[in-house]
Write an enzyme that holds these catalytic residues in place. Structure first.
Site, PDB file in Angstrom:
ATOM      1  N   HIS A  45     -28.197 -84.037  32.401  1.00  0.00           N
ATOM      2  CA  HIS A  45     -26.831 -83.989  31.886  1.00  0.00           C
ATOM      3  C   HIS A  45     -26.242 -82.700  31.409  1.00  0.00           C
ATOM      4  O   HIS A  45     -25.474 -82.079  31.749  1.00  0.00           O
ATOM      5  CB  HIS A  45     -26.634 -84.974  30.814  1.00  0.00           C
ATOM      6  CG  HIS A  45     -26.776 -86.615  31.240  1.00  0.00           C
ATOM      7  ND1 HIS A  45     -25.958 -86.883  32.221  1.00  0.00           N
ATOM      8  CD2 HIS A  45     -27.176 -87.446  30.848  1.00  0.00           C
ATOM      9  CE1 HIS A  45     -26.312 -88.205  32.492  1.00  0.00           C
ATOM     10  NE2 HIS A  45     -27.019 -88.562  31.677  1.00  0.00           N
TER      11      HIS A  45
ATOM     12  N   HIS B 164     -33.972 -86.894  32.075  1.00  0.00           N
ATOM     13  CA  HIS B 164     -32.538 -87.630  32.007  1.00  0.00           C
ATOM     14  C   HIS B 164     -31.463 -86.665  31.368  1.00  0.00           C
ATOM     15  O   HIS B 164     -30.608 -86.329  31.691  1.00  0.00           O
ATOM     16  CB  HIS B 164     -32.818 -88.759  31.737  1.00  0.00           C
ATOM     17  CG  HIS B 164     -31.482 -89.663  32.071  1.00  0.00           C
ATOM     18  ND1 HIS B 164     -31.156 -90.422  33.103  1.00  0.00           N
ATOM     19  CD2 HIS B 164     -30.250 -89.540  31.283  1.00  0.00           C
ATOM     20  CE1 HIS B 164     -29.906 -91.010  33.026  1.00  0.00           C
ATOM     21  NE2 HIS B 164     -29.346 -90.528  32.076  1.00  0.00           N
ATOM     22  N   GLU B 165     -31.774 -86.590  29.896  1.00  0.00           N
ATOM     23  CA  GLU B 165     -30.669 -85.738  29.062  1.00  0.00           C
ATOM     24  C   GLU B 165     -30.742 -84.484  29.518  1.00  0.00           C
ATOM     25  O   GLU B 165     -29.365 -83.942  29.489  1.00  0.00           O
ATOM     26  CB  GLU B 165     -31.128 -85.911  27.718  1.00  0.00           C
ATOM     27  CG  GLU B 165     -31.378 -87.519  27.241  1.00  0.00           C
ATOM     28  CD  GLU B 165     -30.125 -88.271  27.170  1.00  0.00           C
ATOM     29  OE1 GLU B 165     -28.984 -87.744  27.327  1.00  0.00           O
ATOM     30  OE2 GLU B 165     -29.996 -89.540  27.670  1.00  0.00           O
TER      31      GLU B 165
ATOM     32  N   GLY C 125       0.625 -97.301  17.308  1.00  0.00           N
ATOM     33  CA  GLY C 125      -0.495 -96.428  17.339  1.00  0.00           C
ATOM     34  C   GLY C 125      -1.872 -97.074  17.537  1.00  0.00           C
ATOM     35  O   GLY C 125      -1.815 -98.262  17.227  1.00  0.00           O
TER      36      GLY C 125
ATOM     37  N   GLY D 247      -3.557 -94.888  10.611  1.00  0.00           N
ATOM     38  CA  GLY D 247      -3.029 -94.639   9.471  1.00  0.00           C
ATOM     39  C   GLY D 247      -1.522 -95.527   9.408  1.00  0.00           C
ATOM     40  O   GLY D 247      -0.664 -95.089   8.539  1.00  0.00           O
TER      41      GLY D 247
END
Length: 603
Positions: free
Chosen positions: A419, A415-416, A194, A199
C-alpha cells in the site's frame, strides 16, 4: 404512607392484645414432647402437673436428665389414655377453656392484615394511574426562564458562518425594534443541518446562553409514544407554554424522529408519528401562528424530513454545519486545549493537518484521550507522542496483542508495504504518514496517509490512484509469495475498490460509456420515500457497467503488480526495517525508498 398507618394501626393493636391475652393464659413451654413420650414420663413418675388448653397440654415435669421444665405436648383427638393414667397416678390435671374472642381474633388477624395491605396497594396504584393519565399528554420539554448552559458563542469555534446566522436571531430577540423599524419580521424557525459531532447541539446551547430569553429544549423522540394522540397533545402543550412565555426559543434535537416525510413508504397511512408531525406543522405556521416563538431544530438527516416542514414560514433558514477544514480544526483545538497542559513543542496546526475528517466532537475526544494517556504514563504534560497515539486510537481503535507468528507477521508487512510503496511512487496520491504492524480492531496492520488539504473535488487520475493504492497490498502478496498464497487480508480493500470503480462508471461518468448517471435507485422506502426498484436502465447497459468496472480494476491491478515486481528490492528492504521496528513514520519510510538505486513508477 399516611393511609398505610391508618389501615395498619387497628390491626397492630388487635394483634398485640391477642398476644398479651394468650401470654397471660398459657405458660411458656421450654421444649416439646410426643404423646408416647408423655405416657412414659407419667409411668416414671416424673410428671407433676398437666394443664390442658384445647388439644395442647403443658406438662410440668422433672427428670434426672433435664431437671424441672414445662413441656408442650399435642394431644391426639379423642384420646383418654393419658387422663385415665393421670387419675391412677394422682397427677394434678387442670383443663383451661380458651376464650372464644381469642380464637376469633387469631383466625382473623392474618386475613385482615392481608386485606388491608391489598386495599392500600390498590388505592395507591389508582392514585398513581390517575396522576399519570392526567400528565401523559403534557410536554416533556425542559424549561429555563433564563438558560444557564454555561456556553456562549465564544466557546464555539470553527463554524463562524453558522454563528453569524444565529447571532442575528439572538439580536432580534434582544432588540426586535431595530429590525421592526425597517419592516423585517422575526424568523419562525432555524434548522441546523450537518453530520454528527459537528456542533449543532453546542450551537443551540450557545444561543440559549446568549439570548437571555425563556428556553425550551426537547428531543424529537420524546413526542412520539405508543398511545394514539399523545404526541400531538405534547406538541400543543409545548407551544402553549412557549406562547405564554414569548418571546422565547424552542430547541428540538434530532427532529427527524418526528419530522420524517409522509408518503408511500411501507406501512404508510396515518400513523401516530404523522399526527404528531401534522400538529407540529400547524403550531409552527398554522391559522393562529406562533408569534414570538422561534423554533431551532437540529438533524443530520435533512434528506428524510417532510417538505412541508422545510418550507419558508416554518424553517426560514437552513444553516449547514459542515465538517471543519484545517483552519476550523485549529480554532476548535485551541478551544479544547485551554484546559489541557500541552508540551510547548506540540503544534496544534500539525494536529489539525493530521486529523482530516475529524468533527469537533472527535477533536475534543482526541485531546481527552491524549490527556488520559499522559496521566497513565506518569507525565505532567501532553506530548506529541500521546497525541499521535490518541489519533491512532480514535481512528483505528485500541492496540491489540502483537503478532508473534513470524510468517504471518512478514506477510502482513509485505501487504502494508505494498500500500505505502504504491502511494509513494504515484505522483497524485497523498504521502505516507505511518505504516505499522500493530493490530487494531480487525486490522492486523495499518497504513495511514497525510491529507495536505481538504479535497472536495477529485480528478479521474486521483481516483485511479486511490484504486491502485488499495490494490497494492494484494499485489505485493502475489509478487512475493505467488498467486496461490494470496490471503483474505485484502477483502476490505477489494470492497472499497469495487465501490469506487462502480461510482466512477455509474455516477461520475468516467468510463467509455460516456458522461451518464446510471446509478440504481437507492431511496430508502422505510423513510417514507416512494418504492423504486430500478431506474430505466436496460440489462445490456447493466452488463456493460459490470464489464467496465471489471476492466478498470483489472487494468489497475496489472499496473500495480508490475510496480511491485519491479521494486522488489526496495520492498524487501522496507519489510526488514518494518519487521524490526513494527512502526515506520512517513519520513522514515520515504528515506528508505529514496535510498533505492532504481525506482520504477507508473504513469
Amino acid at each position: 404512607m399516611k393511609n398505610l398507618w391508618i389501615w395498619s394501626l387497628p390491626l397492630i393493636v388487635l394483634a398485640f392484645i391477642g398476644w398479651q391475652e394468650l401470654a397471660n393464659q398459657m405458660p411458656v413451654a421450654t421444649s416439646r414432647m410426643t404423646y408416647g413420650r408423655l405416657l412414659e414420663y407419667m409411668q416414671m413418675g416424673w410428671v407433676k402437673r398437666i394443664d390442658v388448653y384445647d388439644r395442647t397440654a403443658l406438662i410440668e415435669a422433672s427428670s434426672p436428665e433435664t431437671g424441672w421444665q414445662w413441656i408442650r405436648v399435642d394431644l391426639p383427638a379423642n384420646s383418654s389414655d393419658w387422663l385415665e393414667q393421670a387419675k391412677t397416678l394422682h397427677i394434678d390435671v387442670d383443663v383451661h377453656a380458651v376464650s372464644n374472642w381469642i380464637n376469633v381474633a387469631s383466625n382473623w388477624i392474618i386475613p385482615l392484615i392481608i386485606i388491608g395491605v391489598v386495599i392500600w396497594l390498590l388505592s395507591r396504584s389508582a392514585s398513581s394511574n390517575t396522576t399519570g393519565a392526567l400528565n401523559f399528554g403534557k410536554s416533556k420539554a425542559r424549561f429555563q426562564m433564563v438558560a444557564k448552559t454555561g456556553i456562549m458563542f465564544d466557546d464555539v469555534a470553527g463554524i463562524e458562518e453558522a454563528k453569524e446566522e444565529l447571532a442575528e436571531v439572538v439580536a432580534f430577540l434582544k432588540n426586535p425594534s431595530k429590525f421592526l423599524a425597517v419592516g423585517a419580521s422575526i424568523p419562525k424557525g432555524v434548522l441546523l443541518v450537518g453530520p454528527p459531532g459537528t456542533g449543532k447541539t453546542l450551537l443551540a446551547k450557545a444561543i440559549a446562553g446568549e439570548a437571555s430569553v425563556p428556553f425550551f429544549s426537547i428531543s424529537g423522540s420524546e413526542f412520539v409514544e405508543m398511545f394514539v394522540g399523545v404526541g400531538a397533545s405534547r406538541v400543543r402543550d409545548l407551544f402553549k407554554k412557549a406562547k405564554q412565555n414569548a418571546p422565547c426559543l424552542v430547541f428540538i434535537d434530532e427532529i427527524d424522529a418526528v419530522g420524517r416525510q409522509r408518503g408511500a413508504g411501507i406501512g404508510g397511512g396515518n400513523d401516530e408519528r404523522e399526527q404528531t408531525l401534522n400538529q407540529l406543522l400547524t403550531e409552527m405556521d398554522g391559522f393562529e401562528g406562533n408569534t414570538g416563538v422561534i423554533v431551532i431544530a437540529a438533524t443530520n438527516r435533512v434528506d428524510v424530513l417532510d417538505a412541508a416542514l422545510l418550507r419558508p414560514g416554518r424553517f426560514d433558514r437552513q444553516i449547514m454545519v459542515s465538517m471543519p477544514d484545517v483552519k476550523s480544526r485549529i480554532a476548535i483545538l485551541k478551544v479544547h486545549a485551554n484546559q489541557k497542559k500541552l508540551h510547548p513543542q506540540v503544534s496544534l496546526e500539525a494536529v489539525a493537518r493530521r486529523t482530516a475528517g475529524f468533527a469537533g466532537a472527535d477533536l475534543a475526544n482526541l485531546l481527552n484521550e491524549a490527556a488520559i494517556l499522559a496521566v497513565r504514563r506518569g507525565l505532567k504534560q501532553i506530548t506529541w507522542k500521546e497525541i499521535d497515539d490518541a489519533i491512532d486510537r480514535v481512528i483505528a481503535g485500541m492496540e491489540g496483542t502483537p503478532i508473534m507468528d513470524g510468517k504471518i507477521k512478514r506477510l502482513i508487512a509485505y501487504h502494508e508495504t505494498g500500500h505505502a510503496l504504491t502511494a509513494t511512487l504515484l505522483p497524485n496520491h497523498p504521502p505516507v504518514q505511518k505504516v505499522t504492524l500493530i493490530p487494531r480492531r480487525q486490522a492486523k496492520g495499518l497504513t495511514w496517509f497525510m491529507q495536505d488539504n481538504e479535497r472536495d473535488l477529485l480528478s479521474k487520475s486521483q481516483l485511479m490512484s486511490m484504486i491502485m493504492v488499495a490494490l497494492g497490498g494484494r499485489a505485493a502478496e502475489e509478487a512475493v509469495f505467488g498467486n496461490a498464497e494470496v490471503t483474505t487480508g485484502a477483502s476490505n480493500d477489494l470492497q472499497q475498490v469495487t465501490n469506487l470503480a462502480r461510482q466512477m462508471v455509474t455516477r461520475f461518468g468516467m468510463s467509455s460509456l460516456g458522461p451518464l448517471c446510471l446509478e440504481t435507485g437507492n431511496e430508502e422506502i422505510f423513510l417514507g420515500r416512494d418504492m423504486r426498484l430500478m431506474p430505466e436502465v436496460s440489462e445490456e447497459v447493466i452488463a456493460q457497467i459490470d464489464a467496465q468496472v471489471r476492466g478498470m480494476i483489472e487494468a489497475c491491478y496489472e499496473k500495480v503488480l508490475e510496480l511491485m515486481q519491479a521494486n522488489r528490492v526496495v520492498m524487501d528492504r522496507i519489510v526488514e526495517e518494518l519487521m524490526e521496528k513494527e512502526t515506520l513514520d512517513g519520513k522514515e519510510f520515504r528515506q528508505l525508498v529514496s535510498q533505492a538505486a532504481r525506482l520504477t513508477a507508473v504513469n
